[in-house]
Write an enzyme that holds these catalytic residues in place. Structure first.
Site, PDB file in Angstrom:
ATOM      1  N   LYS A  21       0.857  -1.199   0.000  1.00 23.46           N
ATOM      2  CA  LYS A  21       0.000   0.000   0.000  1.00 23.46           C
ATOM      3  C   LYS A  21       0.884   1.236   0.000  1.00 23.46           C
ATOM      4  O   LYS A  21       1.505   1.576   1.008  1.00 23.46           O
ATOM      5  CB  LYS A  21      -0.895   0.029   1.251  1.00 23.46           C
ATOM      6  CG  LYS A  21      -1.977   1.088   1.128  1.00 23.46           C
ATOM      7  CD  LYS A  21      -2.373   1.739   2.426  1.00 23.46           C
ATOM      8  CE  LYS A  21      -1.558   2.952   2.748  1.00 23.46           C
ATOM      9  NZ  LYS A  21      -1.700   4.092   1.828  1.00 23.46           N
ATOM     10  N   GLU A  23      10.018   1.968  10.367  1.00 27.20           N
ATOM     11  CA  GLU A  23      10.938   3.100  10.200  1.00 27.20           C
ATOM     12  C   GLU A  23      10.118   4.360  10.428  1.00 27.20           C
ATOM     13  O   GLU A  23       9.313   4.738   9.572  1.00 27.20           O
ATOM     14  CB  GLU A  23      11.514   3.119   8.774  1.00 27.20           C
ATOM     15  CG  GLU A  23      12.357   1.920   8.413  1.00 27.20           C
ATOM     16  CD  GLU A  23      13.639   1.825   9.219  1.00 27.20           C
ATOM     17  OE1 GLU A  23      14.048   2.835   9.837  1.00 27.20           O
ATOM     18  OE2 GLU A  23      14.223   0.730   9.241  1.00 27.20           O
ATOM     19  N   CYS A  36      13.283  11.484   6.923  1.00 31.59           N
ATOM     20  CA  CYS A  36      13.297  11.217   8.370  1.00 31.59           C
ATOM     21  C   CYS A  36      14.703  11.295   8.944  1.00 31.59           C
ATOM     22  O   CYS A  36      14.861  11.355  10.158  1.00 31.59           O
ATOM     23  CB  CYS A  36      12.617   9.890   8.673  1.00 31.59           C
ATOM     24  SG  CYS A  36      13.181   8.586   7.608  1.00 31.59           S
ATOM     25  N   GLU A  38       9.748  17.125  14.949  1.00 31.96           N
ATOM     26  CA  GLU A  38      10.239  16.966  13.583  1.00 31.96           C
ATOM     27  C   GLU A  38       9.615  18.047  12.690  1.00 31.96           C
ATOM     28  O   GLU A  38       8.394  18.163  12.611  1.00 31.96           O
ATOM     29  CB  GLU A  38       9.826  15.567  13.103  1.00 31.96           C
ATOM     30  CG  GLU A  38      10.524  15.118  11.862  1.00 31.96           C
ATOM     31  CD  GLU A  38      10.182  13.660  11.522  1.00 31.96           C
ATOM     32  OE1 GLU A  38       9.108  13.174  11.916  1.00 31.96           O
ATOM     33  OE2 GLU A  38      11.017  13.033  10.847  1.00 31.96           O
TER      34      GLU A  38
END
Ligand code: ADP
Length: 480
Positions: A176, A251, A285, A384
């Protein structure tokens, strides 16, 4: 250009058209123009895909590693041959400059090559027995059907980094992709089809994320969920995987520090800091989220970085010479803006940028921004940002800066710049991160393990470690 494939879900080797009203539009983030509509599948399609993957696992899992390797190698070649076209598609749906997009496609192909090579090397063990009448062996076997959920920031390489090792190990897949970037996923699946992948080994379902995810989580046949994306969704997948005790490989987010020590090569550090922060417009990331620079070199380093930042060219990723594309959407742009506003309110100073780009394109572009006068309570130092904003804080001693660098729930990547080997080793050992870059900010390669600790994730991708995620070690204890 995409029609036949975009209106379908790929299950059991066939592009199955679904209700033409069940589609979702994919937009070009640079222009905000619609590119095409893509099939919007859900639970029903996912169930069918899992069924196909379960059936295909029986034969795929029993093939030799060498047989699986041939198909992966073929897919690698096809992907490389088509890298320019795939790069254009990637830029169109994701926004990153074409040179970065083509680079990503080549990197994505490299994961297929590496795991084509690894497919023949899933070794077991012969354990010396302490009992004379026994023999003990360990056989690696594929875990089974894998549910793979991927993000929009690397629409090609995040897929092959999961699919490559899974297929090499003998697993079958239901993929997906992110709703923002399904077109690269469709192209990759077409490549596997052309490479001669047996029916049902790779299946693709685009559409309703929670419904597809839920179908994967509640089906006992799915033995492993591999995911790259936000920590929030990762936690949800981990929680829901508990009911069937599925394996998970996650992750998740990061909050990478770069530490520039007083003995650093400042030109190298400034070039690398630029690459780390502004590649993919800060939307990775492992992007640097905060910069700690030793007080004695801060002025010189900041001047070098400012000069480089001000040369960056913003614009449409398909145009020549562009360094920074748009952010993926309004929400991403709002987040950068909120982090900036918060920092300014708390006393930050703008070194460069500090506002939205007012060029001719409709997408969400932000000027690359560097801030100084940074305090620890600023949001940018703790959350973040996922955009082109970098705060610089100064420090005076190693112990304090290491403590600050570790003071986060994240633990994905960290970077240090020093020319002293003993310091490089000492600090690397103390940093609580899955990855430490020493004079290097590009640690994502096919041959080495990539992955976070703490709330940045579970498991590794890349290297032989990446393949271990998709293998069970079966112990065979034999009386003779
Ligand atoms: P981002 O906020 O960067 O888009 P997400 O974690 O939301 O990151 O998305 C990463 C991937 O996870 C995408 O493919 C997205 O569609 C998918 N996703 C989001 N929510 C769910 C969910 N509840 N179940 C399964 N997949 C999900």
């Amino acid at each position: 250009m995409f029609d036949k494939y975009t209106k379908s879900i790929f299950i059991n080797g066939e592009w199955l058209a679904i209700d033409p009203n069940q589609t979702e539009t994919v937009y070009n983030p640079a222009t905000l123009d619609a590119i095409t509509d893509v099939a919007y599948g859900g639970r029903e399609e996912t169930e069918k895909a899992i069924q196909a993957a379960s059936q295909a696992f029986i034969t795929w899992g029993e093939m030799t590693g060498r047989e699986r390797s041939h198909i992966l190698y073929k897919a690698h070649q096809l992907m490389l041959e088509d890298a320019d076209r795939l790069g254009e598609i990637l830029t169109t749906e994701q926004g990153k400059p074409l040179k970065e997009a083509i680079g990503e496609v080549k990197g994505a192909a490299n994961f297929l090559l590496w795991y084509a090579e690894e497919a023949s090397r899933a070794y077991g063990e012969w354990i010396p027995s302490s009992i004379k009448s026994k023999r003990m062996l360990v056989i690696p076997q594929p875990v089974g059907v894998v549910g793979a959920i991927t993000p929009w920031n690397f629409p090609a390489s995040m897929i092959t980094r999961k699919i490559g090792p899974a297929l090499a190990a003998g697993c079958t897949i239901v993929l997906k992709p992110a709703p923002e970037t399904p077109l690269s996923a469709i192209e990759i699946v077409k490549i596997f089809e052309r490479a001669g992948m047996p029916k049902g080994v790779v299946n693709l379902v685009t559409g309703d994320a929670p419904a597809i995810g839920n179908a994967m989580l509640t089906n006992k046949s799915v033995r492993l969920i591999t995911f790259t994306g936000s920590t929030e969704v990762g936690k949800h997948l981990m929680r829901e995987s508990a009911d069937h005790v599925k394996k998970v490989s996650l992750e998740l987010g990061g909050h990478a520090p770069i530490i520039v020590f007083d003995d650093a090569d400042l030109d190298k550090a400034a070039t690398m800091a630029l690459g780390s922060k502004f590649r993919n417009n800060g939307q990775t990331c492992i992007c640097a989220n905060r910069l700690y620079v030793h007080e004695s070199v801060a002025e010189e380093f900041t001047a070098k970085l400012k000069e480089k930042v001000e040369q960056l060219k913003i614009g449409y990723g398909l145009d020549e010479g562009i360094d920074l594309g748009p952010l993926i959407n309004q929400q991403a742009s709002d987040k950068v803006h909120a982090h900036l506003e918060d920092a300014l309110t708390k006393g930050a100073k703008i070194i460069s940028g500090g506002n939205k780009w007012d060029g001719e394109l409709n997408g969400h572009f932000y000027n690359p921004t560097v801030l100084s006068n940074i305090t620890d309570d600023m949001v940018v130092m703790n959350e973040e940002t996922f955009g082109p904003l970098i705060p610089i804080q100064t420090f005076t001693d190693d112990e304090t800066v290491i403590k600050k660098a570790n003071n986060t729930d994240y633990g994905l990547a960290s970077y240090i710049f020093t020319e002293t080997t003993s310091r490089a080793i000492r600090v690397s050992e103390k940093l609580e991160y899955g990855i430490v870059g020493v004079n290097d900010v590009f640690p994502a390669v096919a041959e080495a393990p990539f992955g976070g600790i703490k709330q940045s994730g579970v498991g590794k991708e890349g290297g032989h470690h990446g393949m271990d995620e998709f293998l069970e070690m079966k112990f065979v204890s034999m009386g003779i």
